[in-house]
Design a protein around this motif. Structure first.
Motif, PDB file in Angstrom:
ATOM      1  N   PHE A 184       0.826  -1.202   0.000  1.00 49.26           N
ATOM      2  CA  PHE A 184       0.000   0.000   0.000  1.00 49.26           C
ATOM      3  C   PHE A 184       0.862   1.255   0.000  1.00 49.26           C
ATOM      4  CE2 PHE A 184      -2.838  -3.226   1.327  1.00 49.26           C
ATOM      5  CZ  PHE A 184      -4.106  -2.806   0.951  1.00 49.26           C
ATOM      6  N   CYS A 185       0.347   2.288  -0.640  1.00 43.08           N
ATOM      7  CA  CYS A 185       0.992   3.589  -0.484  1.00 43.08           C
ATOM      8  C   CYS A 185      -0.057   4.681  -0.601  1.00 43.08           C
ATOM      9  CB  CYS A 185       2.135   3.789  -1.488  1.00 43.08           C
ATOM     10  SG  CYS A 185       1.594   4.289  -3.119  1.00 43.08           S
ATOM     11  N   GLY A 186       0.278   5.868  -0.127  1.00 44.84           N
ATOM     12  CA  GLY A 186      -0.628   6.994  -0.271  1.00 44.84           C
ATOM     13  C   GLY A 186      -0.324   7.709  -1.578  1.00 44.84           C
ATOM     14  N   LEU A 187      -1.377   8.073  -2.307  1.00 44.11           N
ATOM     15  CA  LEU A 187      -1.192   8.900  -3.505  1.00 44.11           C
ATOM     16  C   LEU A 187      -1.927  10.211  -3.286  1.00 44.11           C
ATOM     17  CD1 LEU A 187      -1.652   6.372  -6.483  1.00 44.11           C
ATOM     18  CD2 LEU A 187       0.463   7.202  -5.469  1.00 44.11           C
ATOM     19  N   TYR A 188      -1.193  11.316  -3.447  1.00 39.23           N
ATOM     20  CA  TYR A 188      -1.755  12.645  -3.201  1.00 39.23           C
ATOM     21  C   TYR A 188      -1.503  13.527  -4.411  1.00 39.23           C
ATOM     22  CZ  TYR A 188      -2.209  11.200   1.610  1.00 39.23           C
ATOM     23  OH  TYR A 188      -2.572  10.527   2.737  1.00 39.23           O
ATOM     24  N   PRO A 189      -2.499  14.327  -4.782  1.00 37.87           N
ATOM     25  CA  PRO A 189      -2.251  15.243  -5.892  1.00 37.87           C
ATOM     26  C   PRO A 189      -1.256  16.315  -5.446  1.00 37.87           C
ATOM     27  CG  PRO A 189      -4.407  15.666  -4.922  1.00 37.87           C
ATOM     28  CD  PRO A 189      -3.856  14.450  -4.228  1.00 37.87           C
TER      29      PRO A 189
ATOM     30  N   GLN B 145      -9.254   1.582 -12.152  1.00 37.86           N
ATOM     31  CA  GLN B 145      -9.715   0.366 -11.482  1.00 37.86           C
ATOM     32  C   GLN B 145     -10.616  -0.462 -12.397  1.00 37.86           C
ATOM     33  OE1 GLN B 145     -12.264   0.530  -8.041  1.00 37.86           O
ATOM     34  NE2 GLN B 145     -10.798  -0.687  -6.890  1.00 37.86           N
ATOM     35  N   LEU B 146     -11.289   0.218 -13.316  1.00 39.17           N
ATOM     36  CA  LEU B 146     -12.122  -0.504 -14.278  1.00 39.17           C
ATOM     37  C   LEU B 146     -11.303  -1.513 -15.057  1.00 39.17           C
ATOM     38  CD1 LEU B 146     -14.353   2.319 -15.782  1.00 39.17           C
ATOM     39  CD2 LEU B 146     -14.940   0.658 -14.039  1.00 39.17           C
ATOM     40  N   ASN B 147     -10.047  -1.184 -15.275  1.00 38.56           N
ATOM     41  CA  ASN B 147      -9.188  -2.072 -16.053  1.00 38.56           C
ATOM     42  C   ASN B 147      -8.251  -2.912 -15.198  1.00 38.56           C
ATOM     43  OD1 ASN B 147      -9.906  -1.554 -18.753  1.00 38.56           O
ATOM     44  ND2 ASN B 147      -9.016   0.476 -18.511  1.00 38.56           N
ATOM     45  N   ASP B 148      -8.349  -2.761 -13.919  1.00 36.54           N
ATOM     46  CA  ASP B 148      -7.387  -3.447 -13.073  1.00 36.54           C
ATOM     47  C   ASP B 148      -8.040  -3.758 -11.734  1.00 36.54           C
ATOM     48  OD1 ASP B 148      -5.259  -4.365 -11.637  1.00 36.54           O
ATOM     49  OD2 ASP B 148      -3.932  -2.704 -12.135  1.00 36.54           O
ATOM     50  N   ALA B 149      -8.660  -4.923 -11.675  1.00 33.64           N
ATOM     51  CA  ALA B 149      -9.438  -5.284 -10.499  1.00 33.64           C
ATOM     52  C   ALA B 149      -8.554  -5.501  -9.269  1.00 33.64           C
ATOM     53  CB  ALA B 149     -10.252  -6.538 -10.786  1.00 33.64           C
ATOM     54  N   ALA B 150      -7.257  -5.733  -9.495  1.00 34.62           N
ATOM     55  CA  ALA B 150      -6.383  -6.041  -8.365  1.00 34.62           C
ATOM     56  C   ALA B 150      -5.948  -4.784  -7.615  1.00 34.62           C
ATOM     57  CB  ALA B 150      -5.150  -6.791  -8.854  1.00 34.62           C
ATOM     58  N   PHE B 151      -6.232  -3.645  -8.197  1.00 29.17           N
ATOM     59  CA  PHE B 151      -5.812  -2.375  -7.605  1.00 29.17           C
ATOM     60  C   PHE B 151      -6.970  -1.790  -6.781  1.00 29.17           C
ATOM     61  CE2 PHE B 151      -6.467   2.148  -8.871  1.00 29.17           C
ATOM     62  CZ  PHE B 151      -5.624   2.706  -7.927  1.00 29.17           C
TER      63      PHE B 151
ATOM     64  N   PHE C  89      -1.766  -2.506  -3.913  1.00 31.24           N
ATOM     65  CA  PHE C  89      -1.191  -3.123  -5.121  1.00 31.24           C
ATOM     66  C   PHE C  89      -0.733  -4.543  -4.801  1.00 31.24           C
ATOM     67  CE2 PHE C  89      -0.259   1.346  -4.700  1.00 31.24           C
ATOM     68  CZ  PHE C  89      -0.765   1.874  -5.876  1.00 31.24           C
ATOM     69  N   LEU C  90      -0.524  -5.321  -5.858  1.00 31.39           N
ATOM     70  CA  LEU C  90      -0.049  -6.690  -5.670  1.00 31.39           C
ATOM     71  C   LEU C  90       1.426  -6.723  -5.312  1.00 31.39           C
ATOM     72  CD1 LEU C  90      -1.841  -8.311  -8.687  1.00 31.39           C
ATOM     73  CD2 LEU C  90      -2.490  -8.397  -6.285  1.00 31.39           C
ATOM     74  N   GLY C  91       2.174  -5.769  -5.812  1.00 30.87           N
ATOM     75  CA  GLY C  91       3.611  -5.734  -5.548  1.00 30.87           C
ATOM     76  C   GLY C  91       4.144  -4.393  -5.995  1.00 30.87           C
ATOM     77  N   LEU C  92       5.463  -4.253  -5.895  1.00 32.08           N
ATOM     78  CA  LEU C  92       6.078  -2.968  -6.198  1.00 32.08           C
ATOM     79  C   LEU C  92       6.008  -2.592  -7.680  1.00 32.08           C
ATOM     80  CD1 LEU C  92       7.165  -1.321  -3.980  1.00 32.08           C
ATOM     81  CD2 LEU C  92       9.466  -1.989  -4.613  1.00 32.08           C
ATOM     82  N   LEU C  93       6.147  -3.573  -8.538  1.00 33.54           N
ATOM     83  CA  LEU C  93       6.077  -3.288  -9.976  1.00 33.54           C
ATOM     84  C   LEU C  93       4.669  -2.831 -10.349  1.00 33.54           C
ATOM     85  CD1 LEU C  93       7.434  -3.357 -12.795  1.00 33.54           C
ATOM     86  CD2 LEU C  93       6.535  -5.663 -13.038  1.00 33.54           C
TER      87      LEU C  93
ATOM     88  N   MET D 265       2.656  -1.335  -8.410  1.00 36.13           N
ATOM     89  CA  MET D 265       2.523   0.020  -7.888  1.00 36.13           C
ATOM     90  C   MET D 265       3.143   1.043  -8.841  1.00 36.13           C
ATOM     91  SD  MET D 265       3.904   1.497  -4.269  1.00 36.13           S
ATOM     92  CE  MET D 265       5.460   2.214  -4.712  1.00 36.13           C
ATOM     93  N   GLU D 266       4.346   0.759  -9.297  1.00 35.19           N
ATOM     94  CA  GLU D 266       5.015   1.696 -10.207  1.00 35.19           C
ATOM     95  C   GLU D 266       4.215   1.875 -11.481  1.00 35.19           C
ATOM     96  OE1 GLU D 266       9.024   0.576 -11.067  1.00 35.19           O
ATOM     97  OE2 GLU D 266       9.505   0.418  -8.936  1.00 35.19           O
ATOM     98  N   ILE D 267       3.658   0.780 -11.964  1.00 39.31           N
ATOM     99  CA  ILE D 267       2.924   0.854 -13.226  1.00 39.31           C
ATOM    100  C   ILE D 267       1.640   1.656 -13.058  1.00 39.31           C
ATOM    101  CG2 ILE D 267       1.535  -0.592 -14.769  1.00 39.31           C
ATOM    102  CD1 ILE D 267       4.039  -2.468 -14.777  1.00 39.31           C
ATOM    103  N   VAL D 268       0.944   1.456 -11.954  1.00 36.07           N
ATOM    104  CA  VAL D 268      -0.280   2.229 -11.727  1.00 36.07           C
ATOM    105  C   VAL D 268       0.062   3.721 -11.615  1.00 36.07           C
ATOM    106  CG1 VAL D 268      -2.115   2.709 -10.074  1.00 36.07           C
ATOM    107  CG2 VAL D 268      -1.643   0.350 -10.738  1.00 36.07           C
TER     108      VAL D 268
END
Ligand code: GDP
Ligand code: MG
Length: 598
Positions: free
Chosen positions: A298-303, A320-326, A344-348, A350-353
């Motif tokens: 998990f991580c925080g995302l802030y604008p 999320q519509l395209n990525d149910a795991a997120f 996220f499932l893992g660090l990669l 997370m980076e991709i999202v």
């Protein structure tokens, strides 16, 4: 389509062993795409996939194929991603197939993900055809690799094929093997419809698009369908296949793979793993679905700009519509304001999202350091989970803390065994097993705290083994650990978004390191910034950023005008990724200081 003429297959491989390239050649040899249309890794549609050279979303394509026996076959190729973060996509794809091509790089051999994917395929009762790839390279040693497959995996390789996905050598044999050696789907055309949803996504023109495989019965346009788990009903407006572009199809029978569109409001009505049946003659039992995937990091995302909050929310919903795991939910940080806690499932993953959010939705983000999910036990014996270090209660209010552990399997040439041991020990690992796959290749099994893997484990492992090690992991359980919260204070105020949970033995070292890193990344401001790292009330490190001398800009005035402009532009650029903590400006790198420490 005559069921006996259908072959549904996946290509499975360790990353970089050539599955996307083999898919390209198959599409080319069968003329599904012409040479003119051909570009490398054709099925990797997302820009991000192309840039990173990896496959993220599984893709399907229908391939008409006239075999050597003169008959016309329909091959459905389902390409899968190879990275460990995306193994849930692999298992979904495999459930739609009868067989799999197992691609092994003949210059490398069996790797951790080779084995993991074979197990997934065997779990799904798939017929496996071994394919030795990169045979054009001088260093290819197919006989050695065959032996590895026989001994390490237990697959018969007497009919394994030597292939070059790059030059196309042997690809015709692979196509014949698919037809001859993979079984056709079974299914009852007369039975009530049962179709398995193995992917669904939101398309801005079509609305929800559902990818499915018919198991029993038939499906046609105009039919009223029902989703088994929700009971939601809708009319099918469009049926089709990708070959490779979308092509309309009127009806589907058992064993066929295709997509449908209809009056489906949102993705929750087209859940991956659900069974589609008809409203008129519904099936009584659903198909076995998929294991639910749970985000583990998990991580925080802030604008960066608080005015972008709504835009960020929209972007997260779309993604999320395209990525149910997120997953995501609103979160407030004293330091960062309003944002979202994302899973996220893992660090990669997370980076991709994060990259997709910035690229496709133009939202600038500040991301906090990733955290795993911890369990907290209170004095009365009750427990709860936290996915944010700042939520950790005071030490006197907790009876025990638990962290997730993973079983990690590392494949490595034997000369690097010592380095792997060293790294795993440093990461608080518990050695479980060592076995020789061959005389020179070793499989090492460790149990490691998941948090240690999440941080810099991959990079360290790669550099310690000159890139030769490969790894697979699986979460096994939670264990009690002596964990503490490391707080970071700026000018005396703790910054919630900078807090991390670490093992007590490492806290002191990490605290000093983070304070030093912050000193380097925090720009000088008009006043002094004091950085402190603390465990509870105890300060363990202190650094200071000296105030800016007022004459820095002044010096430029009267000087070269372009230089001055450049300086101001540079400052503006820097601002974009800054967040104000009280009155201190923090750049994005500050939030990752803990991650990069050590
Ligand atoms: P994937 O991660 O399994 O999808 O692997 P890719 O298909 O992306 O291939 C990884 C790399 O290996 C790319 O640079 C390919 O060009 C290269 N490659 C794939 N197949 C062959 C082959 O048969 N011969 C050679 N020389 N290179 C190949
Ligand atoms: Mg690929």
């Amino acid at each position: 389509v005559d069921t006996t003429r259908i072959r549904n297959f996946s290509i499975i491989a360790h990353i970089d062993h050539g599955k996307s390239t083999l898919a390209d050649r198959i599409l080319e040899v069968t003329k599904v795409i012409t040479q003119r249309e051909m570009r490398e890794q054709y099925l990797d549609k997302m820009d991000l996939e192309r840039e990173r050279g990896i496959t993220i979303k599984a893709q399907t394509v229908r391939i008409p194929y006239r075999a050597a026996d003169g008959a016309e076959y329909v091959l459905n190729l389902i390409d899968t991603p190879g990275h460990v973060d995306f193994s849930y996509e692999v298992s979904r794809s495999l459930a739609a197939c009868e067989g799999a091509l197992l691609v092994v790089d003949a210059t490398q051999g069996v790797e951790a993900q080779t084995l993991a994917n074979v197990f997934l395929a065997l779990d799904n009762d798939l017929e496996i055809i071994p394919v030795l790839n990169k045979i054009d390279l001088q260093s290819a040693d197919p006989d050695r690799v065959k032996q590895e497959i026989e001994e390490g995996i237990g697959l018969d390789t007497s009919e394994a094929m030597n292939v070059s996905a790059k030059t196309g050598l042997g690809v015709d044999l692979v196509l014949e093997a698919i037809v001859k050696r993979l079984p056709p789907p079974k299914g009852d055309r007369e039975a009530p419809l049962k179709a398995l949803i193995f992917d669904s996504w939101y398309d801005s023109y079509q609305g929800v698009v559902v990818l499915f495989r018919v198991v029993d019965g038939t499906m046609r346009t105009g039919q009223k369908l029902r989703m088994f788990s929700t009971g939601a009903e809708f009319e099918v407006t469009r049926l089709g296949v990708f070959s490779p572009g979308p092509q309309d199809v009127q009806d589907f029978g058992p064993g066929e793979v295709g997509f449908l569109c209809g009056a489906i409001k949102d993705l929750n009505e087209a859940r991956v793993g659900d069974t589609i049946t008809t409203a008129a003659k519904p099936a009584t039992e659903p198909l076995p679905g998929f294991k639910e995937v749970k985000p583990m990091v998990f991580c925080g995302l802030y604008p960066v700009d608080a005015n972008d909050y709504e835009q960020l929310k929209n972007a997260l919903e779309k993604l999320q519509l395209n990525d149910a795991a997120f997953t995501f939910e609103p979160e407030t940080s004293q330091a960062l304001g309003f944002g979202y806690r994302c899973g996220f499932l893992g660090l990669l993953h997370m980076e991709i999202v994060q990259e997709r959010l910035e690229r496709e939705f133009q939202v600038e983000l500040i991301a906090t350091a990733p955290s795993v999910v911890y369990k907290v036990e209170r004095h009365d014996g009750t427990t709860f989970s936290i996915d944010n270090p700042s939520k950790l209660p005071k030490q006197q209010d907790t009876a025990a803390l638990y962290e997730p552990f993973a079983r990690v399997e590392i494949h490595v040439p034997n000369e690097y065994v010592g380095n792997v041991f060293k790294l795993c020990e440093e990461k608080r690992g518990i050695q479980k097993d060592i076995k020789y796959l061959t005389a020179t290749r070793v499989i090492i099994t460790y149990e490691l705290p998941f948090a240690e893997i999440v941080y810099d484990f991959f990079d360290r492992l790669k550099s310690g083994t000159r890139g030769y090690a490969s790894l697979d992991y699986e979460l096994i359980d939670y264990r009690a650990s002596d964990l503490v919260k490391l707080d970071i204070l700026l000018n005396g105020d703790p910054v919630d978004a900078l807090a991390v949970i670490v093992h007590r033995d490492k806290a002191y070292y990490l605290g000093r390191d983070v304070a030093l890193k912050l000193k380097k990344v925090i720009p000088r401001q008009m006043f002094e910034v004091v950085i402190q790292a603390a465990i509870g009330a105890k300060v363990i490190a202190r650094e200071r950023v000296a105030p800016l001398r007022k004459d820095v800009i002044a010096k430029c005035y009267g000087g070269d005008i372009t230089r001055k402009r450049k300086l101001l532009e540079k400052q503006k650029e820097g601002k974009r990724r800054m967040k104000r903590m009280g009155n201190v400006e923090l750049p994005q790198e500050a939030f990752l200081a803990a991650l990069k420490a050590g």
